[in-house]
Design an enzyme around this catalytic site. Structure first.
Site, mmCIF file in Angstrom:
data_model
loop_
_atom_site.group_PDB
_atom_site.id
_atom_site.type_symbol
_atom_site.label_atom_id
_atom_site.label_comp_id
_atom_site.label_asym_id
_atom_site.label_seq_id
_atom_site.Cartn_x
_atom_site.Cartn_y
_atom_site.Cartn_z
ATOM 1 N N HIS A 44 -7.982 -5.106 -0.730
ATOM 2 C CA HIS A 44 -6.707 -4.482 -0.390
ATOM 3 C C HIS A 44 -5.841 -5.407 0.454
ATOM 4 O O HIS A 44 -4.618 -5.250 0.508
ATOM 5 C CB HIS A 44 -6.957 -3.159 0.348
ATOM 6 C CG HIS A 44 -5.751 -2.285 0.427
ATOM 7 N ND1 HIS A 44 -5.014 -1.933 -0.685
ATOM 8 C CD2 HIS A 44 -5.131 -1.696 1.479
ATOM 9 C CE1 HIS A 44 -4.006 -1.153 -0.319
ATOM 10 N NE2 HIS A 44 -4.053 -1.010 0.996
ATOM 11 N N SER A 96 0.852 -1.189 0.000
ATOM 12 C CA SER A 96 0.000 0.000 0.000
ATOM 13 C C SER A 96 0.892 1.244 0.000
ATOM 14 O O SER A 96 1.671 1.441 -0.930
ATOM 15 C CB SER A 96 -0.940 -0.030 1.212
ATOM 16 O OG SER A 96 -1.948 0.932 1.090
#
Length: 690
Positions: free
Chosen positions: A665, A550
């Protein structure tokens, strides 16, 4: 002025069109586009064929899957009423079961689990790959819940009301279509809800900007709107704060990722709280609103410093008066990691030199007093669950070589006992933990942990993996990574956790020194740790790799484009990489408080200096990077990784790429998917660094 604005809009429009024309890989931003998915399939196949043939691949996969499926894992509790709730996955429940046990049975060490919802069975019945995303219950009996389910693991969820006694979704209960919104019970027949209410109701970040009160049995379109934010806000959401039997209906208007306004809904009005916009609220206890300051706050000539935890008399605050008490003011080497409340007590997880200390605070006669919990030292303490109806709670302790242990505790008398520990998935007696500091470019000392064999030889040949994040005030704390143990340490690797700026290890300033125009500090901190390892002859660039996901994916993307001389392996997971367009992709606009706005020339000026996608050059000696992402990641767009790979491949660079078709994610939705990801990642690292 109108003419000037029109000219600026035209210029901006031309700039965006020009940018689109310059980027020949924009087609990879079409998440489910036929040609884009063909590209993904081709890349996946090549990566699996090569890394799957590595000698350690199957061993890593088998051991990782055994760890993920182990029946000896800790069933972490969520205390609600008379029950403990838990979500559990294993080899027989690939997508998991949501279950509960009576609190008394769980506390006695003999939980009797009652399955409430089988996600595998639900997925089969609905022909949808559901991923459980949590639930919120109806206080105080918790006989009904709002269950959140994601299609494939993304952030957007479908919310449905569930009756735990009948173990069924209510046919005529509350149901919210797929959205990135939120919903909570105000009472049995009322929800406070944010969702996609239709055209024009979302922010530019893709989150709701309207808050409504929805009455049972009425159409959602008729719900009472109590607040509306601006389209440029990150999001607006509603929630309920409880202080014993009292409940307050709240609204938070997030102006950007770090600032916003907080309101309480009273007498049919949204009343703004007169508190700093960058402060974070941490609950209400004994009529004290708990507030963590992110900047200095001066009230009546007295200044409360950045990082301080304070409380305000809530009823007086609503009258416009500020009756403030200091709870704790951390020093320069400490920060408040988490604040939790029980029925009568405040629990504070304090981070000191990146290790945890736990304190119990009591509010009596207008002042706060504290006791330290004599929990284990030199690791990470996490509050797992507290109880609204008593002072009993659970906390977890772990470090790199100490398996996670769950403790049951009582804040009323400051007692605790070990409840359950993970088994030792690897022999930790062979390893030791050391903490060092490296001097960054501007002289700041950056701490890092190193886990290595006790008999390590400092000859520059040790395969070494540095893990870092460095953003959003998230602290990187010691953890027991069983899969890291069997996949990396046991195969001769050294593991390093770098506590670089941008995180929250030493409070808000540690974070603020790495945002926007100060972002290069974060990257320089990583290089300082890496160079310190080389200076100590722990490793050398040939044997040094770095991993991040991320925001950490952006970090390692910058690392190999700025300093390809330092690393021979890069694991770049669910990354941001195209910082020119990040604010136009999915939730990207919400992060401009962290990175800046690339559409503003003065802010693009510093962003463009590090943006990995824009800084790729031909003829460089880049390491062969491993990129991992997910098709169903609706937070960080998979287009970042896809475009980077396509551009690098066209420049003649070899890359490894794996995109899971689900997982969101987090990257994976099942234990098998997680084990496969581990096998690919560590096979790559061992191939490159040994």
């Amino acid at each position: 002025m109108k003419k000037l604005n029109l000219v600026l809009m035209v210029i901006l429009g031309i700039s965006q069109i020009s940018q689109a024309q310059e980027d020949k890989y924009l087609w990879l931003e079409e998440v489910d586009g036929k040609v884009a998915l063909e590209f993904v399939e081709t890349q996946n196949k090549a990566t699996i064929e090569e890394l799957g043939a590595e000698k350690d691949f199957q061993d890593i996969y088998d051991k990782s899957l055994a760890i993920y499926n182990s029946t000896e894992r800790i069933a972490y509790p969520s205390i609600l009423g008379n029950y403990v709730y838990n979500f559990w996955r294993d080899k027989d429940h690939v997508r998991g079961v949501w279950r509960r046990s009576l609190l008394k049975d769980y506390t006695n060490g003999n939980p009797v689990w009652e399955t409430l919802l089988d996600i595998d069975a639900l997925s089969e019945a609905d022909d949808i790959k559901w991923v459980y995303k949590g639930s919120s219950g109806l206080y105080p009996d918790y006989n009904r819940f709002l269950v959140r389910l994601s299609k494939g693991g993304g952030d957007a969820v479908v919310t449905k009301e569930f009756d735990v006694n009948s173990k069924q979704f209510l046919e005529y209960g509350f149901k919210v279509d797929e959205s990135k919104g939120s919903s909570s019970y105000v009472d049995e027949n009322t929800l406070i809800i944010t969702t996609d209410f239709g055209k024009g109701t979302l922010t530019t970040s893709g989150y709701p900007r309207q808050v409504k009160l929805w009455k049972r049995g009425t159409p959602l379109k008729d719900a009472q709107q109590i607040f509306e934010g601006d389209t440029t806000n990150v999001q607006v959401f509603g929630y309920v704060l409880r202080d014993g039997s009292k409940a307050y209906t709240m609204v938070r208007q997030s102006i950007d990722f770090y600032t916003g306004k907080t309101f309480v809904w009273r007498n049919n009005k949204a009343i703004a709280l007169d508190i700093p916009e960058d402060a974070s609220t941490n609950g209400i206890l004994n009529n004290q609103l708990i507030l963590k300051l992110k900047s200095d706050w001066t009230v009546n000539t007295k200044t409360y410093k950045t990082g301080t935890l304070i409380s305000l008399n809530f009823t007086e605050l609503l009258k416009g008066n500020k009756d403030i008490q200091v709870i704790i003011e951390p020093d320069e080497f400490s920060s408040i990691s988490r604040v939790s409340t029980t029925k009568n007590k405040l629990l504070i997880d304090l981070l000191s030199n990146v290790t945890s200390q736990l304190y119990i605070y009591s509010f009596n006669n207008g002042t706060w007093s504290n006791e330290k919990v004599k929990a284990p030292d030199f690791g990470t303490i996490s509050i797992v669950s507290t109880n609204d109806l008593s002072d009993k709670y659970f906390f977890n302790f772990q470090n790199f070589i100490t398996p996670s242990t769950l403790y049951s505790a009582d804040a009323s008398n400051n007692t605790f006992k070990a409840y359950q520990s993970l088994p030792a998935f690897f022999d930790a007696s062979k390893y030791e933990i050391k903490q060092y500091k490296a001097k960054s470019k501007d002289g700041t000392m950056i701490p890092y942990f190193m886990v290595a064999a006790k008999d390590i030889k400092n000859d520059g040949t040790n395969p070494t993996l540095v893990f870092a994040y460095g953003g959003f005030e998230v602290s990187s704390r010691p953890f027991y990574g069983a899969t890291f143990g069997v996949s990396w340490l046991d195969k001769g690797g050294v593991f390093v956790l770098a506590n670089i700026r941008g995180g929250g290890e030493f409070g808000p300033k540690w974070h603020q020194d790495g945002v926007k125009e100060k972002r290069q500090n974060v990257f320089d901190d990583l290089y300082a740790v890496s160079e310190d390892l080389i200076t100590k002859k722990v490793t050398a660039p040939k044997h040094l790799g770095v991993m991040g996901g991320s925001n950490g994916g952006l970090l390692v993307g910058v690392a190999f484009t700025q300093r390809p001389d330092l690393y021979n392996a890069i694991v770049c997971q669910v990354p941001l990489l195209d910082m020119k367009r990040y604010n136009k992709l999915l939730a990207g606009a919400s992060w401009m408080g962290e990175y800046g706005n690339p559409d503003l020339p003065e802010e693009w000026e510093y962003i463009k200096k590090y943006s990995p996608y824009q800084n790729l050059k031909e003829g460089m000696n880049y390491p062969e990077v491993y990129f991992g992402t997910s098709t169903r990641d609706d937070r960080v767009h998979p287009g970042h990784a896809r475009k980077m790979v396509a551009k690098m491949n066209d420049m003649g660079y070899k890359t490894y790429y794996y995109e899971n078709t689900e997982g969101g994610h987090a990257g994976s939705s099942t234990n098998e998917q997680s084990a496969k990801s581990d096998a690919l990642t560590f096979s790559y690292l061992l191939m490159k660094l040994k």
